[in-house]
Design a protein around this motif. Sequence first.
Motif, short mmCIF file in Angstrom:
data_model
loop_
_atom_site.label_atom_id
_atom_site.label_comp_id
_atom_site.label_asym_id
_atom_site.label_seq_id
_atom_site.Cartn_x
_atom_site.Cartn_y
_atom_site.Cartn_z
N ALA A 9 0.83 -1.21 0.00
CA ALA A 9 0.00 0.00 0.00
C ALA A 9 0.86 1.26 0.00
N LEU A 10 1.96 1.22 0.74
CA LEU A 10 2.86 2.37 0.77
C LEU A 10 3.49 2.61 -0.60
N PHE A 11 3.88 1.54 -1.26
CA PHE A 11 4.50 1.70 -2.58
C PHE A 11 3.47 2.18 -3.61
N ALA A 12 2.22 1.72 -3.47
CA ALA A 12 1.16 2.20 -4.35
C ALA A 12 0.92 3.69 -4.13
N GLU A 17 1.66 9.40 -5.76
CA GLU A 17 2.25 10.71 -5.47
C GLU A 17 3.19 11.13 -6.60
N ILE A 18 3.93 10.19 -7.16
CA ILE A 18 4.77 10.53 -8.33
C ILE A 18 3.89 11.07 -9.45
N SER A 19 2.82 10.37 -9.73
CA SER A 19 1.93 10.79 -10.83
C SER A 19 1.39 12.19 -10.59
N ARG A 20 0.98 12.45 -9.34
CA ARG A 20 0.44 13.78 -9.02
C ARG A 20 1.52 14.84 -9.15
N THR A 21 2.71 14.56 -8.64
CA THR A 21 3.79 15.53 -8.68
C THR A 21 4.25 15.81 -10.10
N VAL A 22 4.39 14.77 -10.89
CA VAL A 22 4.82 14.95 -12.28
C VAL A 22 3.80 15.80 -13.04
N THR A 50 0.58 8.65 -15.88
CA THR A 50 -0.88 8.55 -16.00
C THR A 50 -1.27 7.14 -16.44
N ALA A 51 -0.52 6.60 -17.39
CA ALA A 51 -0.77 5.23 -17.83
C ALA A 51 -0.52 4.24 -16.70
N VAL A 52 0.50 4.51 -15.91
CA VAL A 52 0.81 3.62 -14.78
C VAL A 52 -0.34 3.59 -13.78
N THR A 53 -0.86 4.76 -13.40
CA THR A 53 -1.95 4.78 -12.43
C THR A 53 -3.19 4.10 -12.98
N GLN A 54 -3.42 4.23 -14.28
CA GLN A 54 -4.55 3.53 -14.89
C GLN A 54 -4.32 2.02 -14.86
N THR A 74 5.27 -0.86 -17.67
CA THR A 74 4.31 0.09 -18.24
C THR A 74 5.02 1.32 -18.78
N LEU A 75 5.99 1.83 -18.03
CA LEU A 75 6.73 3.00 -18.50
C LEU A 75 7.50 2.69 -19.78
N ILE A 76 8.06 1.52 -19.87
CA ILE A 76 8.79 1.14 -21.08
C ILE A 76 7.85 1.12 -22.28
N ARG A 77 6.62 0.65 -22.07
CA ARG A 77 5.66 0.56 -23.17
C ARG A 77 5.08 1.91 -23.55
#
Length: 213
Positions: A9-12, A17-22, A50-54, A74-77
């Motif tokens: 849960a912490l890593f999620a 938070e990365i997605s929001r900050t970016v 954004t794709a990662v969070t989805q 996901t980031l690589i794709r």
Amino acid sequence: MAGTELDTALFAAWIEEISRTVRTEKDRLTRLDAAIGDADHGTNLDRGFTAVTQELAGKEHDSPGSLLALVGSTLIRKVGGASGPLYGMAFREAGKALGDVSEVSVAELSTALEAALSGVQKLGSAVEGDKTMVDALAPAVRALAQAAQEGKTPQEAVGAAASAALAGAEATVPMQARKGRASYLGPRSVGHEDPGAASTALVLDALRTAVTR
């Protein structure tokens, strides 16, 4: 607060938070990249996370390691240019290093970040001083390793890593780029913060936010 569990849960929460900050810092990252690169770093990372969070939404993850591995693939794709493969490699290698443990210690997190750095350097052949994301990631790895050796709490350890990453990113301003598109500019690359180092500092600061929340 003491006793934070570095669980799935912490890593999620970190990835969210990365997605929001970016998304918030997208324009700044793109401006940095416009000065010495392709002017797409912010938009690329925003699209990727954004794709990662989805991809993560609504799914159960067995462990922090499997979650980070999915983030990396996901980031690589989804992200083009150099940032997708490099960040993808970093998260995949970190996930592999964590294995299937359900809760991560500071020492295990340190090992995972070391694996992430090793993967980035293997793929990009960059060292500190080249004016790349390595200039932020490497000092963060060292700070986390030292914190682990000293028995620091997760909050203290991650805070030290985030501060080291930020200082490393800021230290790229007077550097002349020796890798990537920025290196084509030669001396004209001096005076600009490296966008990859800047985004790496954001990623580590997002972890600090998630751990101390």
